[in-house]
Each structure stands twice: as C-alpha cells, then as structure tokens.
Design a protein around this motif. Sequence first.
Motif: not given
Length: 276
Positions: A125-148
């Motif tokens: 479960p810890a790896q699942v949580a890390l993977g899901e948060i990592g994916w959500a973080l990747l999506r948020g980063t792409i949005y932020a880079v586009a906005f910058i």
Amino acid sequence: MSSATLRMLPPTGLLARLKRTGGDAGSLRLIERHARVYRHAWLVFASGVFEPLFYLLSVGLGLGVLVGKVPGPGGELIPYRDFVAPGLLAVSSMNGAMYDSTFNIFFRLKYAKLYDAILATPMRPAQVALGEIGWALLRGTIYAVAFILVMLVLGLVHSPWAVLAVPTAVLIGFAFAALGMTGTTYMKSWQDFDYVILASMPLFLFSATFYPLGIYPRAIQVIIECTPLYQGVVLLRGLTLGVVGPDFLWRAAYLAVLGLAGLLIAGRRLGKLLLI
C-alpha cells in the motif's frame, strides 16, 4: 522471507515498508501505467491547464485594467495582473494535483478495483500511495509549467528568482496530492466529494489569490495564514516579483511536512481499506 509472509506483517512505517518491498520501483510502474492510459485521453489531461488561464485572462488582464495597482509583497504598488498571476499559478498546481488524487483515486479504489489487482503483486500500500501521489504531482507540475510559460509570454515574470517557481509549484502539488489522497480514503460515495469542493473553493477565493491579505479582519487573516495554498501563493508571488526573505524556508518546510504526513497516512489507510 516470502512476499506472502510480508503481507501478514503489520505496517511499521512508510520508509520501512518501501524498503522491504524493493524501494520505489513499483511506484514507478504505477506512474507508467497511468501515463499509458492517458495517451488515449490526453485532452482530458490537458483540460486542467485552461481554468486558471481563463481566470488570468479575464480577471488579471481584464478586471485588472479597472483595479489599477495594488500593494505587492514588499509593500510597493504593482499592477493587478502581476499580483494575480502568481496566485493563479499556485492554484494551477493545486488543481492539477487534486484532480487525480481525489476523483480518479476514488474510482480506482471503489469501482475499478485497480488496487486489489496491484496488491496481488509484491507491491505494498505504501508504494501504491507513493505512485498515485507521484502521478498527481506530475500532472500538477505539467499544469504549473504551462502556466509559467504563459506568464513569461505575457511579461508577468520580473525576477531571476522565478527559476525556483517550478520546484515551488511541485512542492505545492505534493502537499495537495497527499492531502487529497488521504481525504479520498475516508470517502464512501461520490456525494462526499462535495467536501472537496467545500474545502478547495474557499482556499481558491481567500488565500490572497485575488486580494491582499490586509483587507481581511485580523481573525480571518490568522486562519488564512495557516492554509497550505496561502503559503504557496506567498512563495510564488515573492519569487516572480523578486521579494524573497528567510520566511520562505519555513513556508516551504510547512508544505513538505504536510505532503510527507499525507503520504504516510494515505499508505496506512489503503492498507486498512484493502485488509493488507
């Protein structure tokens, strides 16, 4: 020790659980899985870029003509569009991370039963949580880079410190992705997501995104100063305008601790929900 035996052991902390299951390789596989899925739904993935961009164009550039100048982080008067843009950048990071860490995770958990299949492998479960948060973080980063990039094109970046805006946006996304996933593990139906909107909308409107903090009564200011989005807005506004101080260190630490705490709790909650 066999993987079957490991599954019978109680969790002993996030780092220990990741270590005994082979590091974060499983988390990377989960991120890869989501990336492959979104190859066929990239328009849905990209749609989250436009909401804060529309706000910037309508409020920052449109209404900003009527508002004129407002006090900036250093006390000097700055154009309203320069004030609003960093706040909307923080919102972009929050939204990108929250999209995947709430609604999508709930669907995978309750309906697609994705995690039941994943946990039939050596992943924990810890790896699942890390993977899901990592994916959500990747999506948020792409949005932020586009906005910058949009801010750069519109001339809304005024300091070399802005090179730190992207890692700061990543940190904001990490905090909200972890909080979002933790909250999702407590939800029982789609109606419960009204609480997500109930929490995110006031953050969006009142975290000094559109107005200086000083316009609120002191009691309201104290509440706002404790919120994670406000910390992100202050960091990004200071970086893009070149007003940087030592308080940035504890603000960044606040977001990092919040993200790590959410990651730990989300991993434990998944283990309880899936009886691991």
